[in-house]
Motif scaffolding. Structure first.
Motif, PDB file in Angstrom:
ATOM      1  N   ARG A  64       0.995  -1.101  -0.049  1.00  0.00           N
ATOM      2  CA  ARG A  64      -0.048   0.043  -0.103  1.00  0.00           C
ATOM      3  C   ARG A  64       0.866   1.402  -0.085  1.00  0.00           C
ATOM      4  NH1 ARG A  64      -2.510  -3.647  -1.119  1.00  0.00           N
ATOM      5  NH2 ARG A  64      -4.496  -4.632  -0.038  1.00  0.00           N
ATOM      6  N   LEU A  65       0.322   2.339  -0.263  1.00  0.00           N
ATOM      7  CA  LEU A  65       0.897   3.676  -0.337  1.00  0.00           C
ATOM      8  C   LEU A  65       0.359   4.593   0.781  1.00  0.00           C
ATOM      9  CD1 LEU A  65       2.829   5.685  -1.567  1.00  0.00           C
ATOM     10  CD2 LEU A  65       1.302   6.029  -3.389  1.00  0.00           C
ATOM     11  N   GLY A  66       0.806   5.419   1.157  1.00  0.00           N
ATOM     12  CA  GLY A  66       0.554   6.490   2.226  1.00  0.00           C
ATOM     13  C   GLY A  66       1.369   7.637   2.036  1.00  0.00           C
ATOM     14  N   HIS A  67       0.678   8.814   1.974  1.00  0.00           N
ATOM     15  CA  HIS A  67       1.612  10.015   1.861  1.00  0.00           C
ATOM     16  C   HIS A  67       1.645  10.966   3.325  1.00  0.00           C
ATOM     17  CE1 HIS A  67       0.883   9.345  -2.473  1.00  0.00           C
ATOM     18  NE2 HIS A  67       1.950   9.801  -2.637  1.00  0.00           N
ATOM     19  N   ILE A  68       2.675  11.625   3.452  1.00  0.00           N
ATOM     20  CA  ILE A  68       2.617  12.614   4.521  1.00  0.00           C
ATOM     21  C   ILE A  68       1.897  13.790   4.269  1.00  0.00           C
ATOM     22  CG2 ILE A  68       4.215  14.015   5.975  1.00  0.00           C
ATOM     23  CD1 ILE A  68       6.316  11.458   5.743  1.00  0.00           C
ATOM     24  N   GLU A  69       1.898  14.425   3.093  1.00  0.00           N
ATOM     25  CA  GLU A  69       1.175  15.503   2.590  1.00  0.00           C
ATOM     26  C   GLU A  69       1.191  15.485   1.359  1.00  0.00           C
ATOM     27  OE1 GLU A  69       3.068  18.668   4.416  1.00  0.00           O
ATOM     28  OE2 GLU A  69       4.953  18.328   3.082  1.00  0.00           O
ATOM     29  N   LEU A  75      -1.217   9.003   4.893  1.00  0.00           N
ATOM     30  CA  LEU A  75      -0.657   7.914   5.629  1.00  0.00           C
ATOM     31  C   LEU A  75      -1.701   7.562   6.499  1.00  0.00           C
ATOM     32  CD1 LEU A  75       1.167   5.720   6.346  1.00  0.00           C
ATOM     33  CD2 LEU A  75       2.677   7.571   7.881  1.00  0.00           C
ATOM     34  N   THR A  76      -2.290   8.566   7.172  1.00  0.00           N
ATOM     35  CA  THR A  76      -3.206   8.194   8.197  1.00  0.00           C
ATOM     36  C   THR A  76      -4.518   7.599   7.556  1.00  0.00           C
ATOM     37  OG1 THR A  76      -4.107  10.239   8.015  1.00  0.00           O
ATOM     38  CG2 THR A  76      -2.658  10.503   9.725  1.00  0.00           C
ATOM     39  N   ASP A  77      -5.079   7.761   6.496  1.00  0.00           N
ATOM     40  CA  ASP A  77      -6.068   7.018   5.997  1.00  0.00           C
ATOM     41  C   ASP A  77      -5.621   5.527   5.347  1.00  0.00           C
ATOM     42  OD1 ASP A  77      -7.566   9.358   6.197  1.00  0.00           O
ATOM     43  OD2 ASP A  77      -7.178  10.050   3.999  1.00  0.00           O
ATOM     44  N   THR A  78      -4.468   5.529   4.816  1.00  0.00           N
ATOM     45  CA  THR A  78      -3.977   4.192   4.499  1.00  0.00           C
ATOM     46  C   THR A  78      -3.968   3.231   5.797  1.00  0.00           C
ATOM     47  OG1 THR A  78      -2.761   4.794   2.657  1.00  0.00           O
ATOM     48  CG2 THR A  78      -2.103   2.836   3.710  1.00  0.00           C
ATOM     49  N   LEU A  79      -3.438   3.878   6.796  1.00  0.00           N
ATOM     50  CA  LEU A  79      -3.236   2.990   8.364  1.00  0.00           C
ATOM     51  C   LEU A  79      -4.665   2.602   8.599  1.00  0.00           C
ATOM     52  CD1 LEU A  79       0.036   4.655   9.879  1.00  0.00           C
ATOM     53  CD2 LEU A  79      -0.313   2.307   8.390  1.00  0.00           C
ATOM     54  N   ALA A  80      -5.389   3.591   8.630  1.00  0.00           N
ATOM     55  CA  ALA A  80      -7.034   3.270   9.148  1.00  0.00           C
ATOM     56  C   ALA A  80      -7.576   2.189   8.711  1.00  0.00           C
ATOM     57  CB  ALA A  80      -7.688   4.610   9.113  1.00  0.00           C
ATOM     58  N   ALA A  81      -7.313   2.126   7.168  1.00  0.00           N
ATOM     59  CA  ALA A  81      -8.015   0.985   6.284  1.00  0.00           C
ATOM     60  C   ALA A  81      -7.317  -0.492   6.660  1.00  0.00           C
ATOM     61  CB  ALA A  81      -7.982   1.344   5.054  1.00  0.00           C
ATOM     62  N   LEU A  82      -6.264  -0.409   7.241  1.00  0.00           N
ATOM     63  CA  LEU A  82      -5.397  -1.637   7.371  1.00  0.00           C
ATOM     64  C   LEU A  82      -6.041  -2.412   8.606  1.00  0.00           C
ATOM     65  CD1 LEU A  82      -2.069  -0.822   6.238  1.00  0.00           C
ATOM     66  CD2 LEU A  82      -3.754  -1.869   4.973  1.00  0.00           C
ATOM     67  N   ARG A  83      -5.646  -3.770   8.669  1.00  0.00           N
ATOM     68  CA  ARG A  83      -5.882  -4.468  10.024  1.00  0.00           C
ATOM     69  C   ARG A  83      -4.474  -5.437   9.809  1.00  0.00           C
ATOM     70  NH1 ARG A  83      -8.672  -1.149  10.188  1.00  0.00           N
ATOM     71  NH2 ARG A  83     -10.914  -0.862  10.845  1.00  0.00           N
ATOM     72  N   ALA A 105       3.689   9.255  14.922  1.00  0.00           N
ATOM     73  CA  ALA A 105       2.319   9.995  15.324  1.00  0.00           C
ATOM     74  C   ALA A 105       1.343   9.135  14.597  1.00  0.00           C
ATOM     75  CB  ALA A 105       2.405  11.441  15.038  1.00  0.00           C
ATOM     76  N   ALA A 106       1.546   8.992  13.147  1.00  0.00           N
ATOM     77  CA  ALA A 106       0.461   8.161  12.509  1.00  0.00           C
ATOM     78  C   ALA A 106       0.435   6.736  12.903  1.00  0.00           C
ATOM     79  CB  ALA A 106       0.914   8.367  10.801  1.00  0.00           C
ATOM     80  N   VAL A 107       1.357   6.163  13.228  1.00  0.00           N
ATOM     81  CA  VAL A 107       1.429   4.722  13.612  1.00  0.00           C
ATOM     82  C   VAL A 107       0.610   5.015  15.020  1.00  0.00           C
ATOM     83  CG1 VAL A 107       2.780   2.975  14.770  1.00  0.00           C
ATOM     84  CG2 VAL A 107       3.478   3.746  12.418  1.00  0.00           C
ATOM     85  N   ALA A 108       0.687   5.801  15.808  1.00  0.00           N
ATOM     86  CA  ALA A 108      -0.056   5.841  17.250  1.00  0.00           C
ATOM     87  C   ALA A 108      -1.429   5.980  16.948  1.00  0.00           C
ATOM     88  CB  ALA A 108       0.803   6.972  18.062  1.00  0.00           C
ATOM     89  N   ALA A 109      -1.544   6.829  16.117  1.00  0.00           N
ATOM     90  CA  ALA A 109      -3.234   6.895  15.752  1.00  0.00           C
ATOM     91  C   ALA A 109      -3.995   5.785  15.026  1.00  0.00           C
ATOM     92  CB  ALA A 109      -3.232   8.183  14.974  1.00  0.00           C
ATOM     93  N   ALA A 110      -3.215   4.812  15.046  1.00  0.00           N
ATOM     94  CA  ALA A 110      -3.695   3.299  14.404  1.00  0.00           C
ATOM     95  C   ALA A 110      -3.483   2.361  15.528  1.00  0.00           C
ATOM     96  CB  ALA A 110      -3.127   2.990  13.190  1.00  0.00           C
ATOM     97  N   PRO A 111      -3.925   2.420  16.701  1.00  0.00           N
ATOM     98  CA  PRO A 111      -3.637   1.394  17.918  1.00  0.00           C
ATOM     99  C   PRO A 111      -4.238   0.092  17.121  1.00  0.00           C
ATOM    100  CG  PRO A 111      -5.459   2.772  18.340  1.00  0.00           C
ATOM    101  CD  PRO A 111      -5.138   3.295  16.890  1.00  0.00           C
ATOM    102  N   HIS A 112      -5.147  -0.210  16.258  1.00  0.00           N
ATOM    103  CA  HIS A 112      -5.594  -1.417  15.716  1.00  0.00           C
ATOM    104  C   HIS A 112      -4.320  -2.175  15.005  1.00  0.00           C
ATOM    105  CE1 HIS A 112      -6.377   1.324  12.500  1.00  0.00           C
ATOM    106  NE2 HIS A 112      -6.019   0.235  11.782  1.00  0.00           N
ATOM    107  N   LEU A 113      -3.205  -1.417  14.506  1.00  0.00           N
ATOM    108  CA  LEU A 113      -2.275  -2.160  13.912  1.00  0.00           C
ATOM    109  C   LEU A 113      -1.018  -2.567  14.694  1.00  0.00           C
ATOM    110  CD1 LEU A 113      -1.993  -0.086  10.599  1.00  0.00           C
ATOM    111  CD2 LEU A 113      -2.905  -2.422  10.843  1.00  0.00           C
ATOM    112  N   THR A 114      -0.407  -3.802  14.198  1.00  0.00           N
ATOM    113  CA  THR A 114       0.774  -3.954  14.793  1.00  0.00           C
ATOM    114  C   THR A 114       1.845  -3.426  13.982  1.00  0.00           C
ATOM    115  OG1 THR A 114       0.088  -5.893  16.056  1.00  0.00           O
ATOM    116  CG2 THR A 114       2.428  -5.829  15.573  1.00  0.00           C
ATOM    117  N   ALA A 115       2.588  -2.418  13.893  1.00  0.00           N
ATOM    118  CA  ALA A 115       3.466  -1.810  13.041  1.00  0.00           C
ATOM    119  C   ALA A 115       4.711  -1.398  13.344  1.00  0.00           C
ATOM    120  CB  ALA A 115       2.633  -0.332  12.542  1.00  0.00           C
ATOM    121  N   ARG A 116       5.595  -1.763  12.501  1.00  0.00           N
ATOM    122  CA  ARG A 116       7.154  -1.326  12.621  1.00  0.00           C
ATOM    123  C   ARG A 116       7.590  -0.362  11.582  1.00  0.00           C
ATOM    124  NH1 ARG A 116       7.327  -7.602  12.580  1.00  0.00           N
ATOM    125  NH2 ARG A 116       7.297  -7.091  10.456  1.00  0.00           N
ATOM    126  N   ILE A 117       8.464   0.335  11.793  1.00  0.00           N
ATOM    127  CA  ILE A 117       8.968   1.455  10.757  1.00  0.00           C
ATOM    128  C   ILE A 117      10.475   1.194  10.535  1.00  0.00           C
ATOM    129  CG2 ILE A 117       9.215   3.814  10.581  1.00  0.00           C
ATOM    130  CD1 ILE A 117       7.347   4.191  13.030  1.00  0.00           C
TER     131      ILE A 117
END
Length: 141
Positions: A64-69, A75-83, A105-117
């Motif tokens: 998937r792709l997510g842009h900062i701006e 990015l926030t929308d991409t992460l919100a749609a993932l599980r 901050a975008a990862v923190a706003a998606a607590p439903h995900l287990t994410a690594r950067i």
């Protein structure tokens, strides 16, 4: 570009098939390419070409792709749609504010995900070589 593709292929090979079982019961983590975003349409075409290459190299990997701006999807929308699990790969050239603040901050706003950067693309010697080549093409030695 050939060097970049070779490096990308080697890095994807090191990732292997984490999370994929023969029975297909488990999905691999989604790779989220994090682009800055740009008003230049060529930047978006380049990012899409890169992601097409990743998909060709790893057909079973959700990408998937997510842009900062500046571009969609953000990015926030991409992460919100993932599980499930996600690995964010910043397509950024330095370790500045976006790496230290915006992406976490975008990862923190998606607590439903287990994410690594992952680390950003740069600084890297391949980027310096590419910059030098482009400057030489433009007549700047």
């Amino acid at each position: 570009m050939a060097q970049f593709t070779a490096q990308l292929t080697a890095q994807l090979d090191r990732l292997g098939h984490h999370g994929v079982r023969r029975g297909g019961h488990e999905r691999p983590p989604t790779l989220v390419a994090v682009a800055h975003g740009s008003r230049d349409p060529e930047a978006l075409r380049t990012v899409h070409a890169l992601l097409d290459r990743v998909r060709a190299l790893r057909p079973g990997l959700p990408v998937r792709l997510g842009h900062i701006e500046l571009n969609q999807p953000l990015l926030t929308d991409t992460l919100a749609a993932l599980r499930g699990e996600a690995v964010l790969v910043p397509l950024l050239l330095s370790r500045g504010h976006h790496i230290k603040q915006d992406i976490p901050a975008a990862v923190a706003a998606a607590p439903h995900l287990t994410a690594r950067i992952a680390a950003p693309l740069g600084p890297d010697p391949l980027l310096a070589e590419a910059l030098h080549a482009r400057l030489a093409e433009a007549g700047r030695p």
